[in-house]
Design a protein around this motif. Sequence first.
Motif, short mmCIF file in Angstrom:
data_model
loop_
_atom_site.label_atom_id
_atom_site.label_comp_id
_atom_site.label_asym_id
_atom_site.label_seq_id
_atom_site.Cartn_x
_atom_site.Cartn_y
_atom_site.Cartn_z
N SER A 42 0.83 -1.21 0.00
CA SER A 42 0.00 0.00 0.00
C SER A 42 0.86 1.26 0.00
O SER A 42 0.57 2.23 -0.70
N ARG A 43 1.93 1.23 0.79
CA ARG A 43 2.82 2.40 0.85
C ARG A 43 3.51 2.62 -0.50
O ARG A 43 3.64 3.77 -0.96
N LEU A 44 3.91 1.55 -1.16
CA LEU A 44 4.57 1.67 -2.45
C LEU A 44 3.63 2.25 -3.51
O LEU A 44 4.06 3.05 -4.36
N GLU A 45 2.36 1.87 -3.45
CA GLU A 45 1.38 2.43 -4.39
C GLU A 45 1.30 3.95 -4.25
O GLU A 45 1.22 4.67 -5.25
N VAL A 46 1.33 4.43 -3.01
CA VAL A 46 1.27 5.88 -2.78
C VAL A 46 2.55 6.55 -3.28
O VAL A 46 2.51 7.59 -3.95
N LEU A 47 3.70 5.94 -2.98
CA LEU A 47 4.98 6.55 -3.37
C LEU A 47 5.18 6.55 -4.88
O LEU A 47 5.99 7.32 -5.40
N ALA A 48 4.43 5.68 -5.59
CA ALA A 48 4.54 5.63 -7.05
C ALA A 48 3.70 6.70 -7.73
O ALA A 48 3.81 6.91 -8.94
#
Length: 272
Positions: A42-48
């Motif tokens: 979930s965090r990676l989706e936001v950072l992308a």
Amino acid sequence: DYVREGYNQATIEKNTAIGFLMILFQRLVTSSVCAIRTALESRLEVLALPEGQLSLFGEDVGEQWANLDSQDQMESMLGSRMQGLKNERAEVELLLSAARRCEAKGPDIKAQALLDWLHKLQREENDPKLKALVFTEFVATQAMLAEFLVNRGFPVVCLNGSLTLDERREAQRAFSDEAQILVSTDAGGEGLNLQFCHVVFNYDLPWNPMKIEQRIGRVDRIGQTQVVRAQNFALEDTVELRVREVLEEKLERILKEFGVDKLADVLDSEDD
């Protein structure tokens, strides 16, 4: 290292939200590999997301945070479009790869410990259908545990804050009848009366000592005919052991100032 550096950077920059996120990741990684893996995804989706779509979290995050349970804390933090720390995306990708490899190797050692304890108590009490209430902080860990136990022959039912009142009643009925294990979050366990069960596992150790007592209180109440057995799990070499120390200090203070021995009620165990 990710948590330590991220928290220190957040402190320097006075970024309260990122600081809370780092604390949350510590709780997730001691809960289960599944929980930290889904959170990192979930965090990676936001950072992308493009930089223009990211923003700082509200200044009132501290007050919001205190009023939420662990699952809601996770959803509010990971669902927000918080700006990343320096090099955070690369670090999260690295950690996510490690979590996936770890998950692929087999069940969590903590889940195996739960299974071993269940078998041990079944033998000690000579009851192959012994019922147990298992508390976890996160829905991802709950789902992992349910699958893990079902695959090993235990009838399981789950409770969490997303269920309707009718669904909660049905889950309670199923636990009193055919199910052996109830895996519940704190939100799911509110208001439950489960004195037909006398075994409680705090699979995740909450950071509030009164929460532990509330959990045990689901079975330790009027109508209980057996000695309640509660097991508190804590992973070695993690923040959980420090949390336990703080819990003991708080409970010791309650004993000294109010004469009420909550330590014996919720943490009286030589075996961790």
